[in-house]
Design a protein around this motif. Sequence first.
Motif, PDB file in Angstrom:
ATOM      1  N   LYS A  60       0.864  -1.176   0.000  1.00  0.00           N
ATOM      2  CA  LYS A  60       0.000   0.000   0.000  1.00  0.00           C
ATOM      3  C   LYS A  60       0.900   1.225   0.000  1.00  0.00           C
ATOM      4  N   GLU A  61       0.785   2.029  -1.053  1.00  0.00           N
ATOM      5  CA  GLU A  61       1.602   3.230  -1.204  1.00  0.00           C
ATOM      6  C   GLU A  61       3.090   2.900  -1.080  1.00  0.00           C
ATOM      7  N   ASN A  62       3.531   1.879  -1.781  1.00  0.00           N
ATOM      8  CA  ASN A  62       4.921   1.416  -1.831  1.00  0.00           C
ATOM      9  C   ASN A  62       5.447   0.843  -0.524  1.00  0.00           C
ATOM     10  N   ASP A  63       4.614   0.701   0.484  1.00  0.00           N
ATOM     11  CA  ASP A  63       5.003   0.045   1.730  1.00  0.00           C
ATOM     12  C   ASP A  63       4.344  -1.329   1.785  1.00  0.00           C
ATOM     13  N   ILE A  64       5.050  -2.291   2.372  1.00  0.00           N
ATOM     14  CA  ILE A  64       4.493  -3.624   2.530  1.00  0.00           C
ATOM     15  C   ILE A  64       3.706  -3.665   3.835  1.00  0.00           C
ATOM     16  N   VAL A  65       2.465  -4.120   3.765  1.00  0.00           N
ATOM     17  CA  VAL A  65       1.601  -4.233   4.943  1.00  0.00           C
ATOM     18  C   VAL A  65       1.884  -5.595   5.580  1.00  0.00           C
ATOM     19  N   LEU A  66       2.623  -5.582   6.695  1.00  0.00           N
ATOM     20  CA  LEU A  66       3.116  -6.818   7.297  1.00  0.00           C
ATOM     21  C   LEU A  66       2.224  -7.390   8.389  1.00  0.00           C
ATOM     22  N   ASP A  67       1.160  -6.706   8.769  1.00  0.00           N
ATOM     23  CA  ASP A  67       0.352  -7.191   9.890  1.00  0.00           C
ATOM     24  C   ASP A  67      -0.586  -8.335   9.522  1.00  0.00           C
ATOM     25  N   LYS A  68      -0.867  -8.515   8.227  1.00  0.00           N
ATOM     26  CA  LYS A  68      -1.723  -9.621   7.787  1.00  0.00           C
ATOM     27  C   LYS A  68      -1.195 -10.219   6.494  1.00  0.00           C
ATOM     28  N   VAL A  69      -1.521 -11.498   6.310  1.00  0.00           N
ATOM     29  CA  VAL A  69      -1.114 -12.261   5.128  1.00  0.00           C
ATOM     30  C   VAL A  69      -2.355 -12.633   4.332  1.00  0.00           C
ATOM     31  N   GLN A  70      -2.328 -12.381   3.035  1.00  0.00           N
ATOM     32  CA  GLN A  70      -3.406 -12.830   2.150  1.00  0.00           C
ATOM     33  C   GLN A  70      -3.067 -14.249   1.727  1.00  0.00           C
ATOM     34  N   LEU A  71      -3.971 -15.173   2.007  1.00  0.00           N
ATOM     35  CA  LEU A  71      -3.805 -16.578   1.681  1.00  0.00           C
ATOM     36  C   LEU A  71      -4.891 -16.936   0.680  1.00  0.00           C
ATOM     37  N   VAL A  72      -4.510 -17.454  -0.488  1.00  0.00           N
ATOM     38  CA  VAL A  72      -5.476 -17.780  -1.540  1.00  0.00           C
ATOM     39  C   VAL A  72      -5.233 -19.211  -1.997  1.00  0.00           C
ATOM     40  N   PHE A  73      -6.285 -20.034  -1.941  1.00  0.00           N
ATOM     41  CA  PHE A  73      -6.220 -21.382  -2.505  1.00  0.00           C
ATOM     42  C   PHE A  73      -7.622 -21.785  -2.926  1.00  0.00           C
ATOM     43  N   ARG A  74      -7.660 -22.662  -3.941  1.00  0.00           N
ATOM     44  CA  ARG A  74      -8.918 -22.992  -4.608  1.00  0.00           C
ATOM     45  C   ARG A  74      -9.597 -21.681  -4.983  1.00  0.00           C
ATOM     46  N   GLU A  75     -10.842 -21.519  -4.647  1.00  0.00           N
ATOM     47  CA  GLU A  75     -11.542 -20.268  -4.958  1.00  0.00           C
ATOM     48  C   GLU A  75     -11.750 -19.445  -3.693  1.00  0.00           C
ATOM     49  N   THR A  76     -10.858 -19.602  -2.727  1.00  0.00           N
ATOM     50  CA  THR A  76     -11.046 -19.009  -1.414  1.00  0.00           C
ATOM     51  C   THR A  76      -9.866 -18.133  -1.040  1.00  0.00           C
ATOM     52  N   GLY A  77     -10.157 -16.992  -0.450  1.00  0.00           N
ATOM     53  CA  GLY A  77      -9.112 -16.112   0.054  1.00  0.00           C
ATOM     54  C   GLY A  77      -9.351 -15.806   1.518  1.00  0.00           C
ATOM     55  N   PHE A  78      -8.297 -15.854   2.301  1.00  0.00           N
ATOM     56  CA  PHE A  78      -8.350 -15.482   3.712  1.00  0.00           C
ATOM     57  C   PHE A  78      -7.312 -14.392   3.945  1.00  0.00           C
ATOM     58  N   TYR A  79      -7.594 -13.517   4.878  1.00  0.00           N
ATOM     59  CA  TYR A  79      -6.686 -12.438   5.251  1.00  0.00           C
ATOM     60  C   TYR A  79      -6.395 -12.606   6.731  1.00  0.00           C
ATOM     61  N   PHE A  80      -5.266 -13.252   7.060  1.00  0.00           N
ATOM     62  CA  PHE A  80      -4.965 -13.692   8.414  1.00  0.00           C
ATOM     63  C   PHE A  80      -3.763 -12.977   9.020  1.00  0.00           C
ATOM     64  N   THR A  81      -3.807 -12.818  10.342  1.00  0.00           N
ATOM     65  CA  THR A  81      -2.624 -12.414  11.092  1.00  0.00           C
ATOM     66  C   THR A  81      -1.727 -13.643  11.246  1.00  0.00           C
ATOM     67  N   LYS A  82      -0.526 -13.433  11.728  1.00  0.00           N
ATOM     68  CA  LYS A  82       0.388 -14.554  11.961  1.00  0.00           C
ATOM     69  C   LYS A  82      -0.219 -15.514  12.983  1.00  0.00           C
ATOM     70  N   GLN A  83      -0.857 -14.988  14.016  1.00  0.00           N
ATOM     71  CA  GLN A  83      -1.476 -15.838  15.035  1.00  0.00           C
ATOM     72  C   GLN A  83      -2.612 -16.670  14.443  1.00  0.00           C
ATOM     73  N   GLU A  84      -3.374 -16.093  13.540  1.00  0.00           N
ATOM     74  CA  GLU A  84      -4.449 -16.847  12.883  1.00  0.00           C
ATOM     75  C   GLU A  84      -3.877 -17.926  11.969  1.00  0.00           C
ATOM     76  N   LEU A  85      -2.741 -17.661  11.333  1.00  0.00           N
ATOM     77  CA  LEU A  85      -2.080 -18.694  10.531  1.00  0.00           C
ATOM     78  C   LEU A  85      -1.640 -19.857  11.418  1.00  0.00           C
ATOM     79  N   GLN A  86      -1.114 -19.553  12.600  1.00  0.00           N
ATOM     80  CA  GLN A  86      -0.712 -20.608  13.523  1.00  0.00           C
ATOM     81  C   GLN A  86      -1.926 -21.400  14.003  1.00  0.00           C
TER      82      GLN A  86
END
Length: 118
Positions: free
Chosen positions: A20-46
């Motif tokens: 976003k505006e040339n900065d990387i937004v590190l607080d959440k990860v966009q996870l996409v597989f099949r036809e599904t996308g999730f936007y998770f924090t590191k804790q949610e990934l764990q």
Amino acid sequence: MQEIKQIYHNNLGTAFYWRKENDIVLDKVQLVFRETGFYFTKQELQLFKRCIEDSYQQNSSCDDCELKNKCHKFLLKTPCLQIDLAVSMDELNAVKDLIEGTLFKINLDEYLYGQGMN
């Protein structure tokens, strides 16, 4: 369209940070597989990783079944309490790899560019 910084990918999907505006937004990860996308924090990934491990344990009775790798009867819980996914064992293995690879890369980057820079 916003640019992304890819973290990890495999044959099932990808994980990335949004830019976003040339900065990387590190607080959440966009996870996409099949036809599904999730936007998770590191804790949610764990937490998702633990859901995957639980799914393996709950479905261990299918070990001798010839159809287990193609059957879509495995329910995979997600960190979103209202959402469960129906997956095959092959897809469960690929989601596991995607999550573990993503967490490994995040942890490695945090070490290399954080505490490891001392």
